[in-house]
Design a protein around this motif. Structure first.
Motif, PDB file in Angstrom:
ATOM      1  N   GLU A  72       0.823  -1.216   0.000  1.00 23.35           N
ATOM      2  CA  GLU A  72       0.000   0.000   0.000  1.00 23.35           C
ATOM      3  C   GLU A  72       0.858   1.268   0.000  1.00 23.35           C
ATOM      4  N   LYS A  73       1.877   1.296   0.845  1.00 21.26           N
ATOM      5  CA  LYS A  73       2.748   2.479   0.922  1.00 21.26           C
ATOM      6  C   LYS A  73       3.527   2.675  -0.375  1.00 21.26           C
ATOM      7  N   ALA A  74       3.972   1.564  -0.976  1.00 19.24           N
ATOM      8  CA  ALA A  74       4.740   1.641  -2.220  1.00 19.24           C
ATOM      9  C   ALA A  74       3.872   2.143  -3.367  1.00 19.24           C
ATOM     10  N   LEU A  75       2.695   1.554  -3.533  1.00 20.58           N
ATOM     11  CA  LEU A  75       1.826   1.909  -4.657  1.00 20.58           C
ATOM     12  C   LEU A  75       1.216   3.301  -4.503  1.00 20.58           C
ATOM     13  N   LYS A  76       1.182   3.813  -3.285  1.00 20.32           N
ATOM     14  CA  LYS A  76       0.681   5.169  -3.057  1.00 20.32           C
ATOM     15  C   LYS A  76       1.560   6.194  -3.780  1.00 20.32           C
ATOM     16  N   GLU A  77       2.811   5.818  -4.041  1.00 20.38           N
ATOM     17  CA  GLU A  77       3.764   6.721  -4.696  1.00 20.38           C
ATOM     18  C   GLU A  77       3.774   6.574  -6.225  1.00 20.38           C
ATOM     19  N   VAL A  78       2.849   5.749  -6.765  1.00 19.57           N
ATOM     20  CA  VAL A  78       2.876   5.422  -8.201  1.00 19.57           C
ATOM     21  C   VAL A  78       1.671   5.988  -8.942  1.00 19.57           C
ATOM     22  N   GLY A  79       1.936   6.569 -10.109  1.00 20.53           N
ATOM     23  CA  GLY A  79       0.886   6.934 -11.055  1.00 20.53           C
ATOM     24  C   GLY A  79       1.179   6.204 -12.354  1.00 20.53           C
ATOM     25  N   ALA A  80       0.148   5.810 -13.099  1.00 17.94           N
ATOM     26  CA  ALA A  80       0.396   5.031 -14.318  1.00 17.94           C
ATOM     27  C   ALA A  80      -0.590   5.386 -15.422  1.00 17.94           C
ATOM     28  N   VAL A  81      -0.068   5.411 -16.662  1.00 18.33           N
ATOM     29  CA  VAL A  81      -0.903   5.537 -17.858  1.00 18.33           C
ATOM     30  C   VAL A  81      -0.540   4.361 -18.754  1.00 18.33           C
ATOM     31  N   VAL A  82      -1.464   3.440 -18.907  1.00 22.28           N
ATOM     32  CA  VAL A  82      -1.216   2.240 -19.713  1.00 22.28           C
ATOM     33  C   VAL A  82      -2.061   2.315 -20.970  1.00 22.28           C
ATOM     34  N   GLU A  83      -1.387   2.602 -22.117  1.00 19.67           N
ATOM     35  CA  GLU A  83      -2.044   2.770 -23.411  1.00 19.67           C
ATOM     36  C   GLU A  83      -3.215   3.742 -23.293  1.00 19.67           C
ATOM     37  N   ASN A  84      -4.407   3.380 -23.811  1.00 22.58           N
ATOM     38  CA  ASN A  84      -5.523   4.322 -23.802  1.00 22.58           C
ATOM     39  C   ASN A  84      -6.207   4.322 -22.433  1.00 22.58           C
ATOM     40  N   PRO A  85      -6.147   5.440 -21.708  1.00 24.72           N
ATOM     41  CA  PRO A  85      -6.725   5.483 -20.361  1.00 24.72           C
ATOM     42  C   PRO A  85      -8.248   5.349 -20.378  1.00 24.72           C
ATOM     43  N   GLU A  86      -8.798   4.699 -19.355  1.00 24.95           N
ATOM     44  CA  GLU A  86     -10.242   4.537 -19.227  1.00 24.95           C
ATOM     45  C   GLU A  86     -10.848   5.805 -18.632  1.00 24.95           C
ATOM     46  N   LEU A  87     -11.770   6.408 -19.374  1.00 22.53           N
ATOM     47  CA  LEU A  87     -12.389   7.657 -18.930  1.00 22.53           C
ATOM     48  C   LEU A  87     -13.898   7.586 -19.115  1.00 22.53           C
ATOM     49  N   TYR A  88     -14.634   8.392 -18.330  1.00 18.28           N
ATOM     50  CA  TYR A  88     -16.091   8.487 -18.499  1.00 18.28           C
ATOM     51  C   TYR A  88     -16.370   9.493 -19.610  1.00 18.28           C
ATOM     52  N   LYS A  89     -16.777   8.990 -20.771  1.00 22.09           N
ATOM     53  CA  LYS A  89     -16.936   9.851 -21.948  1.00 22.09           C
ATOM     54  C   LYS A  89     -18.110  10.807 -21.833  1.00 22.09           C
ATOM     55  N   TYR A  90     -19.109  10.460 -21.004  1.00 23.46           N
ATOM     56  CA  TYR A  90     -20.285  11.315 -20.871  1.00 23.46           C
ATOM     57  C   TYR A  90     -20.071  12.447 -19.868  1.00 23.46           C
ATOM     58  N   LEU A  91     -18.930  12.426 -19.168  1.00 25.79           N
ATOM     59  CA  LEU A  91     -18.587  13.497 -18.238  1.00 25.79           C
ATOM     60  C   LEU A  91     -17.574  14.446 -18.887  1.00 25.79           C
ATOM     61  N   THR A  92     -17.436  15.614 -18.323  1.00 18.65           N
ATOM     62  CA  THR A  92     -16.400  16.537 -18.804  1.00 18.65           C
ATOM     63  C   THR A  92     -15.042  16.090 -18.254  1.00 18.65           C
ATOM     64  N   GLY A  93     -13.970  16.668 -18.790  1.00 19.61           N
ATOM     65  CA  GLY A  93     -12.649  16.361 -18.284  1.00 19.61           C
ATOM     66  C   GLY A  93     -12.522  16.695 -16.816  1.00 19.61           C
ATOM     67  N   ARG A  94     -13.067  17.866 -16.432  1.00 18.98           N
ATOM     68  CA  ARG A  94     -12.994  18.287 -15.026  1.00 18.98           C
ATOM     69  C   ARG A  94     -13.767  17.320 -14.126  1.00 18.98           C
ATOM     70  N   GLU A  95     -14.945  16.900 -14.573  1.00 20.76           N
ATOM     71  CA  GLU A  95     -15.759  15.976 -13.766  1.00 20.76           C
ATOM     72  C   GLU A  95     -15.048  14.643 -13.575  1.00 20.76           C
ATOM     73  N   ASN A  96     -14.342  14.171 -14.611  1.00 24.53           N
ATOM     74  CA  ASN A  96     -13.556  12.947 -14.482  1.00 24.53           C
ATOM     75  C   ASN A  96     -12.502  13.094 -13.396  1.00 24.53           C
ATOM     76  N   LEU A  97     -11.794  14.206 -13.425  1.00 22.34           N
ATOM     77  CA  LEU A  97     -10.727  14.424 -12.445  1.00 22.34           C
ATOM     78  C   LEU A  97     -11.279  14.617 -11.040  1.00 22.34           C
ATOM     79  N   MET A  98     -12.422  15.304 -10.930  1.00 17.15           N
ATOM     80  CA  MET A  98     -13.020  15.531  -9.617  1.00 17.15           C
ATOM     81  C   MET A  98     -13.521  14.239  -8.980  1.00 17.15           C
ATOM     82  N   GLN A  99     -13.986  13.307  -9.816  1.00 17.29           N
ATOM     83  CA  GLN A  99     -14.391  11.992  -9.295  1.00 17.29           C
ATOM     84  C   GLN A  99     -13.215  11.317  -8.600  1.00 17.29           C
ATOM     85  N   ILE A 100     -12.068  11.335  -9.268  1.00 18.18           N
ATOM     86  CA  ILE A 100     -10.866  10.721  -8.699  1.00 18.18           C
ATOM     87  C   ILE A 100     -10.416  11.482  -7.456  1.00 18.18           C
ATOM     88  N   ALA A 101     -10.468  12.821  -7.541  1.00 21.51           N
ATOM     89  CA  ALA A 101     -10.033  13.661  -6.411  1.00 21.51           C
ATOM     90  C   ALA A 101     -10.872  13.392  -5.163  1.00 21.51           C
TER      91      ALA A 101
END
Length: 302
Positions: A72-101
């Motif tokens: 858990e402590k190790a992966l907390k320090e990791v961000g990853a983009v693997v090929e085409n990222p999975e996003l909610y297409k019906y939401l705006t870019g900001r709404e996608n980020l706010m969901q994660i936030a």
């Protein structure tokens, strides 16, 4: 500070050994390339780095945390983009980020800073379905950067991007590494892109790292040089092939293409002059990473 430390990593699937005792490390603020042909072990290595599969032997440490013991402590320090990222297409870019936030309890200020970092300020309130592939890649990168990771893992991040999109993505990654002091691990098939983006490169083939080398001024040290020679008169190419420091000679559209040991071009020029060859033109063909890749991974220049 070493952000990622990989030591004596081994992975087998059944009786087949996929990863054979590999070791490397990445420093804070460094962009590290991971190059090799299909089936070399790149994807298996990445899956181990993000904790999806476990090695049979060896260790992975992220910011000093052992991935196996302190997952858990190790992966907390990791961000990853693997090929085409999975996003909610019906939401705006900001709404996608706010969901994660909201899930990760990241303040809105950090979201705004990340949007600016990836250059999406003008389109962040558009629906994601209206985004180009390059914009989706930027948004995926923003999502991976929200938690301010110390290690960013990018697997074929420029797949499908046009030249303009590749240039934009490159600048965003460089900016993120510099401004946030992140270590970036990038696996890509696009040799020229890795050459322009990375500080160091590891060459992997058949599950073994052949070499880890520095990229200096968008170029690399190579074992051989490639030159193009034009003479005023036709000659028997065997006269050149028999010279000890010349690896190969062939005719090309531009002239006579010669592969010779690194730093022996002056000796060749002296030989040509001393033997009365009439030189019309001679110049070095710089292939950098492509040439080094062929030397280490493919066993020679094609």
């Amino acid at each position: 500070m070493k952000v990622l430390e990989v030591e004596n990593l081994k992975k087998s699937l059944g009786k087949r050994e996929i990863i054979k005792n590999i070791s490397f490390s990445i420093e804070e603020g460094e962009i590290f390339g991971f190059l090799g042909p299909n089936g070399a072990g790149k994807t298996t290595t990445i899956r181990m780095l993000v904790g999806l599969i476990h090695p049979n032997e060896g260790s992975i440490k992220i910011c000093g945390y052992d991935l196996k013991k302190d997952t858990e402590k190790a992966l907390k320090e990791v961000g990853a983009v693997v090929e085409n990222p999975e996003l909610y297409k019906y939401l705006t870019g900001r709404e996608n980020l706010m969901q994660i936030a909201r899930i990760r309890k990241i303040p809105k200020k950090s979201v705004e800073e990340t949007i600016k970092l990836v250059g999406l300020e003008n389109r962040i309130d558009d629906k994601v379905r209206k985004y180009s592939l390059g914009m989706k890649q930027r948004l995926g990168l923003a999502a991976s950067l929200l938690s301010n990771p110390k290690l960013l893992i990018l697997d074929e991040p420029t797949n499908g991007l046009d030249p303009s999109g590749i240039l934009d993505f490159r600048e965003v990654v460089k900016k993120a590494a510099k401004e946030k002091g992140m270590a970036v691990f990038i696996s890509s098939h696009i040799l020229s892109e890795v050459q322009h983006l990375c500080d160091r490169v590891a060459f992997i083939n058949h599950g073994t790292i052949k070499s880890v080398e520095n990229v200096v001024n968008d170029s690399m040290k190579t074992d051989t040089d490639i030159i193009c020679l034009n003479l005023t008169k036709e000659i028997d190419l065997n006269l050149l092939k028999n010279i000890e420091y010349i690896k190969s000679v062939r005719k090309s559209e531009d002239g006579i293409e010669i592969i010779l040991l690194s730093n022996t071009t002056p000796k060749l020029i002296k030989y040509l002059v001393d033997n009365n060859f009439e030189i019309e033109e001679i110049y070095k063909i710089r292939k950098g990473l492509e040439q080094r890749y062929m030397e280490l991974v493919e066993g020679g220049i094609r």
